[in-house]
Enzyme design. Structure first.
Site, mmCIF file in Angstrom:
data_model
loop_
_atom_site.group_PDB
_atom_site.id
_atom_site.type_symbol
_atom_site.label_atom_id
_atom_site.label_comp_id
_atom_site.label_asym_id
_atom_site.label_seq_id
_atom_site.Cartn_x
_atom_site.Cartn_y
_atom_site.Cartn_z
ATOM 1 N N PHE A 117 0.924 -1.217 0.085
ATOM 2 C CA PHE A 117 -0.126 -0.111 -0.003
ATOM 3 C C PHE A 117 0.810 1.271 -0.013
ATOM 4 C CE2 PHE A 117 -2.576 -3.304 1.674
ATOM 5 C CZ PHE A 117 -3.504 -3.470 1.044
ATOM 6 N N LEU A 118 2.130 1.071 -0.182
ATOM 7 C CA LEU A 118 2.830 2.407 -0.083
ATOM 8 C C LEU A 118 2.586 3.315 -1.349
ATOM 9 C CD1 LEU A 118 5.396 2.126 -2.759
ATOM 10 C CD2 LEU A 118 6.355 0.472 -1.295
ATOM 11 N N ASN A 121 -7.586 0.924 -3.823
ATOM 12 C CA ASN A 121 -7.212 1.821 -4.712
ATOM 13 C C ASN A 121 -8.515 2.303 -5.318
ATOM 14 O OD1 ASN A 121 -4.561 1.596 -4.285
ATOM 15 N ND2 ASN A 121 -3.831 0.952 -5.971
ATOM 16 N N CYS A 128 -0.785 3.692 -10.903
ATOM 17 C CA CYS A 128 -1.554 2.658 -10.022
ATOM 18 C C CYS A 128 -3.420 2.836 -10.024
ATOM 19 C CB CYS A 128 -1.540 2.887 -8.413
ATOM 20 S SG CYS A 128 0.355 2.168 -8.240
ATOM 21 N N ARG A 155 3.986 8.655 -15.449
ATOM 22 C CA ARG A 155 3.044 7.722 -16.248
ATOM 23 C C ARG A 155 1.634 8.258 -15.699
ATOM 24 N NH1 ARG A 155 5.059 1.963 -14.043
ATOM 25 N NH2 ARG A 155 5.527 3.705 -12.273
HETATM 26 C C1 UGA Z 1 -1.438 4.720 -4.945
HETATM 27 C C2 UGA Z 1 -2.172 4.457 -3.502
HETATM 28 O O1 UGA Z 1 -2.234 5.461 -2.526
HETATM 29 C C3 UGA Z 1 -1.205 3.332 -2.526
HETATM 30 O O2 UGA Z 1 -1.618 3.188 -1.342
HETATM 31 C C4 UGA Z 1 -1.063 2.299 -3.404
HETATM 32 O O3 UGA Z 1 0.111 1.342 -2.710
HETATM 33 C C5 UGA Z 1 -0.270 2.412 -4.568
HETATM 34 O O4 UGA Z 1 -1.438 3.661 -5.456
HETATM 35 C C6 UGA Z 1 -0.312 1.428 -5.505
HETATM 36 O O5 UGA Z 1 -1.263 0.565 -5.954
HETATM 37 O O6 UGA Z 1 0.920 1.067 -5.773
HETATM 38 P P1 UGA Z 1 0.185 6.319 -5.464
HETATM 39 O O7 UGA Z 1 -0.233 6.120 -6.845
HETATM 40 O O8 UGA Z 1 1.768 6.459 -5.365
HETATM 41 O O9 UGA Z 1 -0.271 5.410 -4.562
HETATM 42 O O10 UGA Z 1 -0.314 7.911 -5.331
HETATM 43 P P2 UGA Z 1 -1.405 8.588 -4.496
HETATM 44 O O11 UGA Z 1 -0.757 9.575 -3.503
HETATM 45 O O12 UGA Z 1 -2.448 7.655 -4.090
HETATM 46 O O13 UGA Z 1 -2.027 9.478 -5.569
HETATM 47 C C7 UGA Z 1 -2.758 9.081 -6.870
HETATM 48 C C8 UGA Z 1 -3.173 10.398 -7.624
HETATM 49 O O14 UGA Z 1 -4.353 10.987 -7.118
HETATM 50 C C9 UGA Z 1 -2.179 11.400 -7.868
HETATM 51 O O15 UGA Z 1 -2.441 11.963 -9.255
HETATM 52 C C10 UGA Z 1 -2.834 12.428 -6.980
HETATM 53 O O16 UGA Z 1 -2.312 13.811 -7.248
HETATM 54 C C11 UGA Z 1 -4.266 12.223 -6.917
HETATM 55 N N1 UGA Z 1 -4.809 12.663 -5.566
HETATM 56 C C12 UGA Z 1 -4.778 12.151 -4.497
HETATM 57 C C13 UGA Z 1 -6.014 13.868 -5.912
HETATM 58 O O17 UGA Z 1 -6.066 14.308 -6.919
HETATM 59 N N2 UGA Z 1 -6.497 14.226 -4.652
HETATM 60 C C14 UGA Z 1 -6.282 13.695 -3.317
HETATM 61 O O18 UGA Z 1 -7.142 14.015 -2.716
HETATM 62 C C15 UGA Z 1 -5.456 12.627 -3.454
#
Ligand code: UGA
Length: 435
Positions: free
Chosen positions: A157-158, A213, A265, A332
């Site tokens: 979940f990182l 996710n 992701c 990506r």
């Molecule tokens: C996500 C999950 O949060 C992790 O728990 C999971 O392990 C990971 O995918 C995975 O499957 O490997 P990640 O993709 O690194 O992590 O990034 P996030 O922080 O979740 O952000 C994802 C997207 O959502 C980003 O583009 C971010 O800008 C956007 N976001 C996030 C928003 O637009 N609003 C928010 O309130 C939060």
């Protein structure tokens, strides 16, 4: 504290960070990848990805002989008690993830099992429910008779950008197992991690990852839909999100309206979960709407720019931020890349800056101008679009930025700035879901 000999197959973001963190806990870890260039890079102390703190963590554990890198899967498996499968599960045109790497690795692992040493094969890659069953059947087929092994699921979940902290301090550790022996091994591996442990069956563990996710992506699309309603009514999405989030059943996290979710992701996993559900006979239309809102959110950015500039042909647009989120160089499925492509289609001139992601952006988008800093990107621009909320953008000299531009127009897709402040400096300013 018990320690283990661990093989990590697949040295992407999850594999590399997990491997380094397991080593930091005292385990002996061999990271395997078939990408020779990547392994050479790691062996010479360079990181293939930008992740804060990772270079020091890797260096320290390599020096202590707890962490090593190789392209050879066979000796790594033979030397290990736990083998983590961390290879990619990229999307295919049908939406179903490509599991051919997981299958190929399962066969390779199988060939190196024997009937004297028990080994636990543990999926960490994000995979569809029932992949564990396929892995077990594949290993059974290709392994020697009476080979000692179990298959388990231990989804990761990182998040990128905070990956090391997340690995050591997860909200929970999920373990999907089919035997007491596998359970005991994983319990012991994670004993020193500061987190509650959920022990369940393998199918449920796999589903927890896709469901989590997808749920987070749904939260983002939900708040982006609310942001649109705010724009139509003059309400403020930040106030709405704060008011909603104070309800503990909802929570504040992942209610930041913005440019829509990106990265490797959420887009891939939502798509995969829809396809997996469909193949099981369930139409997950709720998630299709999550995707539709996400696409619409990006298109609304183009509309905002057009609202200010009318025709984009020949106009210069400055993009600040290219990575899909701050503190990573990963581009990506980054909203910024999508926007840059749309702007190019409309024959605009794009100047871009990102603190870390320029090198990776250049590979997918060679034809835009990459700039040395935000002020350079703003030079002669008719509109500046803030795409990623890097901390350094919060401290920009906005007066200097404005004087570099041809027109002081700013579209802030991450609600970084205070509208009143920016307008007082002479900008025509719009953001997401705020008056
Ligand atoms: C996500 C999950 O949060 C992790 O728990 C999971 O392990 C990971 O995918 C995975 O499957 O490997 P990640 O993709 O690194 O992590 O990034 P996030 O922080 O979740 O952000 C994802 C997207 O959502 C980003 O583009 C971010 O800008 C956007 N976001 C996030 C928003 O637009 N609003 C928010 O309130 C939060």
């Amino acid at each position: 504290m018990p320690t283990f000999k661990i093989a990590i197959i697949g040295t992407g973001h999850v594999g590399l960070v997990s491997g380094a963190c397991f080593a930091e806990k005292g385990n002996i870890v061999i990271c395997v990848d078939n990408d020779i260039e990547k392994i050479e890079m790691l062996n010479s102390g360079r990181m293939p990805i930008y992740e804060p703190g990772l270079d020091e963590l890797v260096e320290r554990n390599v020096k202590a002989s707890r962490l090593s890198f190789t392209t050879e899967i066979a000796p790594a498996v033979r030397a290990s008690e736990i083998v983590f499968i961390c290879v990619g599960t990229p999307p295919t045109p049908s939406g179903q993830p490509d599991l051919s790497y997981v299958e190929a690795v399962s066969r390779e692992i199988a060939r190196n099992l024997d009937d004297t040493t028990y080994r636990l094969i543990c999926e960490k890659s994000t995979v569809p429910v029932r992949t564990g069953e396929h892995v077990r059947q594949t290993v059974e087929k290709y392994a020697a008779k009476n080979a000692l092994f179990d298959v388990a699921s231990n989804p990761e979940f990182l998040s990128e950008g905070t990956a090391i902290h997340d690995t050591f301090n997860p909200d929970r550790i999920v373990i999907g197992v089919s035997s007491k022996r596998a359970e005991a091994m994983l319990r012991s591996l994670y004993e020193s991690f500061n987190a509650p442990l959920i022990v369940t069956d393998i199918n449920s563990a796999e589903l927890i990852k896709h469901a989590s996710n997808s749920f987070l992506a749904m939260k983002i699309s939900f708040i982006n839909a609310i942001a649109t309603i705010c724009e139509l009514t003059g309400a403020n999405v930040e106030e709405v999100a704060r008011g909603m989030g104070m309800d503990r059943r909802i929570g504040q996290a992942f209610l930041r309206a913005g440019a829509g979710y990106g990265g490797f992701c959420f887009p891939k996993d939502v798509e995969a979960f829809i396809a997996v559900a469909e193949s099981l006979g369930y139409r997950f239309d709720l998630l299709k709407e999550v995707q539709a809102v996400n696409v619409a959110q990006r298109d609304r950015i183009i509309k905002k720019i057009e609202k200010e500039l009318w025709i984009l042909k020949g106009k210069t647009i400055a993009l600040l931020g290219l990575s899909f989120k701050p503190n990573t160089d990963d581009v990506r499925e980054a909203p910024a890349i999508y926007i840059a492509r749309r702007l190019l289609e409309k024959e605009a001139i794009v100047r871009a800056y990102d603190p870390r992601a320029i090198e990776k952006a250049r590979r997918v988008l060679p034809t835009i101008a990459y700039c040395a800093d935000p002020y350079d990107a703003a030079r002669g621009a008719d509109c500046l679009v803030l795409m990623t909320e890097w901390d350094e953008f919060r401290h920009l000299d906005l007066t200097r930025l404005r004087s570099a531009m041809a027109q002081p127009i700013m579209v802030d897709c991450r609600n970084v700035f205070d509208p009143a402040h920016v307008r007082a400096l002479g900008f025509t300013y719009s953001s997401v879901g705020r008056p």
